[in-house]
Design a protein around this motif. Structure first.
Motif, short mmCIF file in Angstrom:
data_model
loop_
_atom_site.label_atom_id
_atom_site.label_comp_id
_atom_site.label_asym_id
_atom_site.label_seq_id
_atom_site.Cartn_x
_atom_site.Cartn_y
_atom_site.Cartn_z
N ARG A 75 0.80 -1.21 0.01
CA ARG A 75 -0.01 0.06 0.18
C ARG A 75 0.87 1.38 0.14
O ARG A 75 1.95 1.37 0.79
N LEU A 76 0.62 2.20 -0.83
CA LEU A 76 1.53 3.33 -1.26
C LEU A 76 1.17 4.11 0.46
O LEU A 76 0.00 4.19 0.96
N LYS A 77 2.33 5.05 0.74
CA LYS A 77 2.08 5.45 2.05
C LYS A 77 1.56 6.94 1.90
O LYS A 77 1.73 7.82 0.89
N ARG A 78 1.02 7.53 2.79
CA ARG A 78 0.68 9.16 3.01
C ARG A 78 1.63 9.97 3.43
O ARG A 78 2.15 9.96 4.79
N GLU A 79 2.55 10.30 2.50
CA GLU A 79 3.74 10.97 2.73
C GLU A 79 4.06 12.42 2.31
O GLU A 79 4.83 13.33 2.48
N ILE A 80 2.77 12.87 1.85
CA ILE A 80 2.57 14.24 1.24
C ILE A 80 1.81 15.25 2.45
O ILE A 80 0.66 15.14 2.39
N GLY A 81 2.80 15.94 2.86
CA GLY A 81 2.04 17.15 3.77
C GLY A 81 1.47 18.40 3.16
O GLY A 81 1.74 18.37 1.84
N LEU A 82 1.20 19.28 3.86
CA LEU A 82 0.65 20.57 3.35
C LEU A 82 1.94 21.15 2.47
O LEU A 82 1.64 21.82 1.30
N THR A 83 3.21 21.39 2.93
CA THR A 83 4.47 22.04 2.38
C THR A 83 4.48 21.30 1.18
O THR A 83 4.65 21.98 0.14
N SER A 84 4.46 20.22 1.05
CA SER A 84 4.81 19.23 -0.21
C SER A 84 3.65 19.27 -1.30
O SER A 84 3.98 19.35 -2.44
N ALA A 85 2.36 19.43 -0.69
CA ALA A 85 1.13 19.55 -1.51
C ALA A 85 1.31 20.85 -2.32
O ALA A 85 0.98 20.92 -3.47
N VAL A 86 1.74 21.90 -1.60
CA VAL A 86 1.81 23.34 -2.32
C VAL A 86 2.88 23.34 -3.21
O VAL A 86 2.71 23.69 -4.28
N SER A 87 3.96 22.54 -2.95
CA SER A 87 5.39 22.53 -3.83
C SER A 87 4.86 21.86 -4.88
O SER A 87 5.24 21.95 -6.16
N LEU A 88 3.92 20.74 -4.90
CA LEU A 88 3.64 19.92 -6.22
C LEU A 88 2.76 20.90 -6.93
O LEU A 88 3.13 20.45 -8.18
N ILE A 89 1.90 21.48 -6.44
CA ILE A 89 1.24 22.56 -7.22
C ILE A 89 1.99 23.52 -7.90
O ILE A 89 1.96 23.44 -9.07
N ALA A 90 2.40 24.51 -7.02
CA ALA A 90 3.22 25.40 -7.52
C ALA A 90 4.55 24.98 -8.28
O ALA A 90 4.93 25.44 -9.37
N GLY A 91 5.23 23.96 -7.84
CA GLY A 91 6.30 23.42 -8.65
C GLY A 91 6.17 22.95 -9.84
O GLY A 91 7.01 23.11 -10.83
N THR A 92 4.83 22.16 -10.14
CA THR A 92 4.62 21.73 -11.49
C THR A 92 4.17 23.05 -12.41
O THR A 92 4.45 22.96 -13.54
N MET A 93 3.24 23.92 -11.80
CA MET A 93 2.80 25.15 -12.47
C MET A 93 4.02 25.97 -13.07
O MET A 93 3.93 26.31 -14.35
N ILE A 94 4.84 26.27 -12.30
CA ILE A 94 6.03 27.25 -12.68
C ILE A 94 6.96 26.24 -13.17
O ILE A 94 8.03 25.74 -12.42
N GLY A 95 7.08 26.09 -14.63
CA GLY A 95 7.99 25.38 -15.34
C GLY A 95 8.58 26.41 -16.31
O GLY A 95 8.89 27.20 -15.99
N SER A 96 8.51 25.74 -17.70
CA SER A 96 8.99 26.46 -18.67
C SER A 96 8.12 27.57 -19.31
O SER A 96 8.37 28.48 -19.85
N GLY A 97 6.63 27.45 -18.87
CA GLY A 97 5.88 28.31 -19.38
C GLY A 97 5.92 29.63 -19.55
O GLY A 97 5.68 30.54 -20.24
N ILE A 98 5.89 30.18 -18.07
CA ILE A 98 6.31 31.86 -17.93
C ILE A 98 7.49 32.17 -18.44
O ILE A 98 7.66 33.47 -18.96
N PHE A 99 8.37 31.44 -19.03
CA PHE A 99 9.56 31.92 -19.42
C PHE A 99 9.44 31.81 -21.14
O PHE A 99 10.30 32.35 -21.91
#
Length: 483
Positions: A23-47
């Protein structure tokens, strides 16, 4: 965790340990959740996308309106997905929501399209942009050889595959680090723009609406390019079963990440227009590098490094969620069984991640950035609209379903209308043969659905092949965790 009564206490312990491994573990907390969203959104697009948004819409003011509207639309989508995630507490994003609301065939068509085209296309496009910026310093004054660019993109995909197969914690830690780095890079561009505006460089904002195009197709394609930079707003719904307290952290992470990214995007675009005239921006092959040459001078290499790191971090987030999409579809019986398995020690869906990397590697061979973005966006918004239609169905027909978060019904309605517009406007106003190919590809999935899924006509050799792959990759079937 299931337990069985046995005569041997040792065997009970062995079963418990085995069940926990599968069973996959629950290892994504709030900080990692925000990073997953913002970190994926901010990629090459804005550049890279500002040039294409301006090219399609025609004016600086029109571009800024498109960027603000993209942020608002992404926010509306995220709010709607947050409610879906608290009603249907399973990983898989659009796939699992379409499956639960509309049934097996529509869900299979989404999985078929997403696993083979949409998610690998996203990984390929971001990896190509990473490679462009990573190799640019080695070829000053000339275009980088395409062979070098594509080999670098391939190396990026292989490295991401290794990291994500080894550890969820390692992958999320990388996302956290790269998210901080890219926010700092955007902050440099924002501060540079403030300095330029303070020094009176406001020429681009005089007659800012001049040459604005109002055609439905032009606006739709401009939205495609802008929304590419916001892609990732829905990534958290792909890993719901791996989030700590998803009923709390899912909506909270979205409400932190998306407005933050939208504000940065608007300020960065203002900075670009402060440094460059619209004509200069349109003639720039790499908007951020042109900005760096004008504002930072000899320190322009910092921008190249920042864009490369940003693209790599975004590719990591896209890869992370794309592998989960493949894994969940296989777990529900819509993909080969081997893709539904996880490594018995690392607890990562390594077969699905490896499959995603292989398809992404294939897509970087013939693909170009703008082609991949347009086809990706058309397909993605077709299924976003379908998913939101499912939420409206639940809100109207089954309002009694328990949910810790509810969005006002007007928000998913507006999002659905926008999705329909983004799918139909480019087809009607600027028809391209590629859109027909995408539609035909989606419906070609019916040819595979009935024999392989509906009637389960699996050849014997496939079972033996699956068993050999299990032993080779050290993987086993997993269980859901929706508690």
């Amino acid at each position: 965790m299931r337990q069985r009564r046995t005569n041997s206490p040792g065997s009970t312990v062995q079963l418990n340990e085995r069940t926990e491994i599968l069973r996959l573990k629950r290892e994504i907390g709030l900080t990692s959740a925000v990073s997953l969203i913002a970190g994926t959104m901010i990629g090459s697009g804005i550049f890279m996308s500002p040039e294409w948004v301006l090219r399609n819409i025609g004016s600086p003011a029109g571009s800024l309106i498109i960027w603000a509207a993209c942020g608002l639309l992404a926010t509306f989508g995220a709010l709607s997905y947050a409610e879906l995630g608290t009603i249907i507490k399973e990983s898989g994003g659009e796939y699992i929501y379409i499956l639960r609301n509309f049934g097996s065939l529509p869900a299979f068509l989404f999985a078929y399209t997403s696993v083979i085209v949409v998610r690998p296309a996203g990984v390929a496009a971001v990896s190509l942009s990473f490679a462009e910026y990573a190799v640019a310093p080695f070829y000053p004054g000339c275009s980088s050889p395409q062979v070098v660019v594509k080999c670098t993109a391939a190396a990026c995909i292989l490295l991401l595959s290794l990291v994500n197969c080894l550890s969820v914690r390692l992958a999320t830690s990388l996302m956290n680090i790269f998210t901080v780095a890219k926010l700092l890079a955007l902050l440099v561009i924002v501060v540079g723009g403030v300095v330029l505006l303070a020094n009176g460089q406001t020429q681009s904002f005089q007659n800012a609406f001049q040459n604005t195009r109002s055609g439905a197709g032009a606006i739709g394609i401009a939205f495609y390019q802008g929304l590419w930079s916001f892609d990732g707003w829905n990534n958290l719904n792909y890993v719901t079963e791996e989030i700590k307290k998803p009923e709390v952290n899912l909506p909270k992470a979205m409400m932190i990440a998306i407005p933050l990214v939208t504000c940065f995007y608007l300020l960065v675009n203002v900075s670009y227009f402060a440094a460059m005239s619209p004509a200069e921006l349109l003639s720039s092959g790499a908007v951020a590098i042109t900005w760096g040459n004008k504002v930072l001078g000899n320190w322009v290499w910092l921008i190249s490094l920042a864009v490369a790191l940003s693209s790599f971090g975004s590719a990591n987030g896209t890869f992370f969620s794309g592998g989960r999409m493949c894994y969940i579809a296989a777990r529900e019986g819509h993909m080969p069984d081997i893709l539904s398995m996880a490594h018995v020690q690392c607890l990562t869906p390594s077969p699905a991640l490896i499959f995603t990397s292989v398809v992404s590697l294939i897509m970087i061979i013939p693909g170009s950035f703008s082609q991949i973005v347009n086809l990706f966006s058309f397909t993605a918004w077709l299924f976003y609209g379908t998913t939101i239609a499912g939420l409206l169905y639940l809100k109207i027909k089954k309002p009694e379903l328990p949910s810790s978060y509810k969005v006002p019904i007007i928000i998913p309605i507006l999002f659905l209308v926008a999705s329909i517009y983004l799918v139909l406007a480019p087809i009607i106003d600027q028809p391209q043969i590629e859109f027909l190919y995408v539609i035909l590809f989606i419906f070609s999935g019916i040819l595979f659905y009935f024999p392989l899924v509906r009637y389960k006509l699996h050849p014997t050799f496939l079972r033996k092949f699956t068993l050999h792959l299990q032993l080779l990759l050290e993987v086993a079937p997993t269980e859901k965790d929706v508690n």
